[in-house]
Write a protein that holds these residues in place. Structure first.
Motif, PDB file in Angstrom:
ATOM      1  N   MET A   1       0.821  -1.197   0.000  1.00 46.79           N
ATOM      2  CA  MET A   1       0.000   0.000   0.000  1.00 46.79           C
ATOM      3  C   MET A   1       0.864   1.259   0.000  1.00 46.79           C
ATOM      4  SD  MET A   1      -3.179   1.378   1.250  1.00 46.79           S
ATOM      5  CE  MET A   1      -3.551   2.921   1.990  1.00 46.79           C
ATOM      6  N   LEU A   2       1.844   1.321   0.925  1.00 43.12           N
ATOM      7  CA  LEU A   2       2.742   2.485   0.972  1.00 43.12           C
ATOM      8  C   LEU A   2       3.530   2.615  -0.318  1.00 43.12           C
ATOM      9  CD1 LEU A   2       4.286   2.613   4.568  1.00 43.12           C
ATOM     10  CD2 LEU A   2       2.684   4.203   3.521  1.00 43.12           C
ATOM     11  N   LYS A   3       3.943   1.472  -0.851  1.00 41.04           N
ATOM     12  CA  LYS A   3       4.740   1.498  -2.079  1.00 41.04           C
ATOM     13  C   LYS A   3       3.922   2.056  -3.239  1.00 41.04           C
ATOM     14  CE  LYS A   3       8.092  -1.256  -4.506  1.00 41.04           C
ATOM     15  NZ  LYS A   3       8.862  -2.493  -4.468  1.00 41.04           N
ATOM     16  N   ARG A   4       2.657   1.647  -3.336  1.00 40.43           N
ATOM     17  CA  ARG A   4       1.801   2.164  -4.409  1.00 40.43           C
ATOM     18  C   ARG A   4       1.543   3.658  -4.224  1.00 40.43           C
ATOM     19  NH1 ARG A   4      -2.493  -2.095  -4.074  1.00 40.43           N
ATOM     20  NH2 ARG A   4      -3.734  -0.309  -3.444  1.00 40.43           N
ATOM     21  N   LEU A   5       1.316   4.061  -2.971  1.00 39.67           N
ATOM     22  CA  LEU A   5       1.105   5.480  -2.689  1.00 39.67           C
ATOM     23  C   LEU A   5       2.336   6.291  -3.060  1.00 39.67           C
ATOM     24  CD1 LEU A   5      -0.660   7.729  -1.470  1.00 39.67           C
ATOM     25  CD2 LEU A   5       0.329   7.153   0.762  1.00 39.67           C
ATOM     26  N   SER A   6       3.502   5.801  -2.668  1.00 41.58           N
ATOM     27  CA  SER A   6       4.754   6.486  -2.980  1.00 41.58           C
ATOM     28  C   SER A   6       4.967   6.586  -4.493  1.00 41.58           C
ATOM     29  CB  SER A   6       5.919   5.745  -2.327  1.00 41.58           C
ATOM     30  OG  SER A   6       7.152   6.303  -2.697  1.00 41.58           O
ATOM     31  N   SER A   7       4.709   5.498  -5.191  1.00 38.80           N
ATOM     32  CA  SER A   7       4.879   5.502  -6.655  1.00 38.80           C
ATOM     33  C   SER A   7       3.899   6.471  -7.319  1.00 38.80           C
ATOM     34  CB  SER A   7       4.688   4.092  -7.216  1.00 38.80           C
ATOM     35  OG  SER A   7       5.689   3.242  -6.741  1.00 38.80           O
ATOM     36  N   GLY A   8       2.660   6.481  -6.832  1.00 34.25           N
ATOM     37  CA  GLY A   8       1.664   7.405  -7.390  1.00 34.25           C
ATOM     38  C   GLY A   8       2.044   8.858  -7.150  1.00 34.25           C
ATOM     39  N   ILE A   9       2.488   9.142  -5.943  1.00 34.22           N
ATOM     40  CA  ILE A   9       2.918  10.509  -5.628  1.00 34.22           C
ATOM     41  C   ILE A   9       4.125  10.894  -6.484  1.00 34.22           C
ATOM     42  CG2 ILE A   9       3.976  11.943  -3.832  1.00 34.22           C
ATOM     43  CD1 ILE A   9       2.069  10.572  -1.831  1.00 34.22           C
ATOM     44  N   ALA A  10       5.067   9.965  -6.657  1.00 36.60           N
ATOM     45  CA  ALA A  10       6.252  10.249  -7.475  1.00 36.60           C
ATOM     46  C   ALA A  10       5.859  10.531  -8.923  1.00 36.60           C
ATOM     47  CB  ALA A  10       7.243   9.090  -7.401  1.00 36.60           C
ATOM     48  N   ARG A  11       4.880   9.776  -9.444  1.00 31.56           N
ATOM     49  CA  ARG A  11       4.417  10.047 -10.811  1.00 31.56           C
ATOM     50  C   ARG A  11       3.809  11.449 -10.902  1.00 31.56           C
ATOM     51  NH1 ARG A  11       3.013   4.736 -10.636  1.00 31.56           N
ATOM     52  NH2 ARG A  11       0.857   5.165 -10.025  1.00 31.56           N
ATOM     53  N   CYS A  12       2.982  11.806  -9.906  1.00 24.74           N
ATOM     54  CA  CYS A  12       2.389  13.157  -9.890  1.00 24.74           C
ATOM     55  C   CYS A  12       3.468  14.226  -9.790  1.00 24.74           C
ATOM     56  CB  CYS A  12       1.412  13.287  -8.728  1.00 24.74           C
ATOM     57  SG  CYS A  12      -0.099  12.343  -8.934  1.00 24.74           S
ATOM     58  N   LEU A  64      15.254  11.092  -5.536  1.00 23.15           N
ATOM     59  CA  LEU A  64      15.608  10.354  -4.329  1.00 23.15           C
ATOM     60  C   LEU A  64      14.727   9.124  -4.144  1.00 23.15           C
ATOM     61  CD1 LEU A  64      16.407  13.289  -1.893  1.00 23.15           C
ATOM     62  CD2 LEU A  64      18.009  11.724  -2.992  1.00 23.15           C
ATOM     63  N   LYS A  65      13.479   9.186  -4.576  1.00 18.61           N
ATOM     64  CA  LYS A  65      12.603   8.014  -4.513  1.00 18.61           C
ATOM     65  C   LYS A  65      13.156   6.904  -5.399  1.00 18.61           C
ATOM     66  CE  LYS A  65       8.688   5.568  -5.774  1.00 18.61           C
ATOM     67  NZ  LYS A  65       9.001   4.398  -4.978  1.00 18.61           N
ATOM     68  N   ARG A  66      13.634   7.274  -6.579  1.00 18.27           N
ATOM     69  CA  ARG A  66      14.180   6.287  -7.526  1.00 18.27           C
ATOM     70  C   ARG A  66      15.627   5.919  -7.221  1.00 18.27           C
ATOM     71  NH1 ARG A  66      12.057   9.179 -13.038  1.00 18.27           N
ATOM     72  NH2 ARG A  66       9.834   8.870 -12.669  1.00 18.27           N
ATOM     73  N   SER A 160       9.685  11.913   2.993  1.00 19.47           N
ATOM     74  CA  SER A 160       9.594  10.982   4.117  1.00 19.47           C
ATOM     75  C   SER A 160       8.922   9.686   3.680  1.00 19.47           C
ATOM     76  CB  SER A 160       8.803  11.595   5.273  1.00 19.47           C
ATOM     77  OG  SER A 160       9.458  12.703   5.803  1.00 19.47           O
ATOM     78  N   LEU A 161       7.830   9.809   2.944  1.00 19.17           N
ATOM     79  CA  LEU A 161       7.132   8.624   2.450  1.00 19.17           C
ATOM     80  C   LEU A 161       8.030   7.807   1.530  1.00 19.17           C
ATOM     81  CD1 LEU A 161       4.571   6.896   2.077  1.00 19.17           C
ATOM     82  CD2 LEU A 161       3.947   8.450   0.203  1.00 19.17           C
ATOM     83  N   HIS A 162       8.679   8.480   0.586  1.00 12.98           N
ATOM     84  CA  HIS A 162       9.570   7.769  -0.346  1.00 12.98           C
ATOM     85  C   HIS A 162      10.711   7.088   0.397  1.00 12.98           C
ATOM     86  CE1 HIS A 162       7.271   9.601  -3.445  1.00 12.98           C
ATOM     87  NE2 HIS A 162       7.950  10.735  -3.552  1.00 12.98           N
ATOM     88  N   ALA A 163      11.265   7.768   1.389  1.00 12.32           N
ATOM     89  CA  ALA A 163      12.391   7.208   2.140  1.00 12.32           C
ATOM     90  C   ALA A 163      11.959   5.994   2.958  1.00 12.32           C
ATOM     91  CB  ALA A 163      13.005   8.275   3.041  1.00 12.32           C
ATOM     92  N   VAL A 164      10.775   6.055   3.557  1.00 16.13           N
ATOM     93  CA  VAL A 164      10.270   4.901   4.314  1.00 16.13           C
ATOM     94  C   VAL A 164      10.105   3.706   3.386  1.00 16.13           C
ATOM     95  CG1 VAL A 164       8.218   3.995   5.508  1.00 16.13           C
ATOM     96  CG2 VAL A 164       9.188   6.179   6.195  1.00 16.13           C
ATOM     97  N   VAL A 165       9.507   3.924   2.218  1.00 16.23           N
ATOM     98  CA  VAL A 165       9.312   2.839   1.252  1.00 16.23           C
ATOM     99  C   VAL A 165      10.658   2.285   0.794  1.00 16.23           C
ATOM    100  CG1 VAL A 165       8.477   2.323  -1.083  1.00 16.23           C
ATOM    101  CG2 VAL A 165       7.034   3.597   0.501  1.00 16.23           C
TER     102      VAL A 165
END
Length: 182
Positions: A1-12, A64-66, A160-165
């Motif tokens: 769930m967090l991973k999908r949220l992080s990926s969606g936010i990164a795309r946005c 940083l997410k990638r 923070s979300l990306h780093a946690v994931v």
């Protein structure tokens, strides 16, 4: 769930950064054209700068997410696999620490609890905290600067979300590697 949220936010964030890059280009072209015609629009400079700041933070969050930040990997490449993964975990933990620290500092800077307690009365807020964040305006646009600076808390939360994931993925990767070795 967090991973999908992080990926969606990164795309946005990537889309927003691309749109802002186009806006910056158009603003600069508009500035050039109006200056050449002798009718300079001075607000275009400031708006382009603000757009560039926001674009930079959104792009940095995605990078940083990638885990695609610029890095010298000479030492990491020379280390054995497990130590290298541990080093990557340390980097992810440092990014998370930075993001959380930035979030705390932004909370203290914006101080929404005191603003709420003062009934959103800017004068009362300033008198109580000596924090003038909500009354400063930009030079040519005349908008409150806290809107421009809002990119910092947004960046802190998304990073923070990306780093946690990334940290969770790194721990799973390290645990999977240890199972394969056993």
């Amino acid at each position: 769930m967090l991973k999908r949220l992080s990926s969606g936010i990164a795309r946005c964030e990537g889309v927003i950064a691309a749109v802002l890059a186009a806006v910056i280009s158009l603003l600069i072209l508009l500035n050039i054209a109006t200056r050449a015609l002798g009718q300079a629009l001075y607000w275009t400079d400031e708006l382009a700068i603000h757009a560039m700041i926001w674009m930079t933070f959104f792009t940095t969050s995605v990078v940083l997410k990638r885990r695609e930040g610029v890095a010298v990997t000479l030492l990491a490449d020379a280390l054995p696999g497990g130590v290298r993964q541990g080093l990557h975990l340390l980097v992810d933990a440092m990014v998370l620490f930075f993001a959380l620290l930035l979030a705390v500092l932004c909370w203290r800077w914006y101080d929404p609890a005191t603003l709420w307690a003062s009934g959103f009365d800017i004068q009362a807020f300033q008198g109580e905290t000596f924090n003038f964040i909500y009354s400063e305006t930009s030079r040519t646009l005349g908008i409150p600067k806290f809107w421009v600076w809002l990119c910092l808390p947004i960046f802190a939360v998304s990073l923070s979300l990306h780093a946690v994931v990334n940290l969770i993925d790194g721990i799973k990767g390290l645990a999977g590697a240890e199972r394969r070795l056993a």
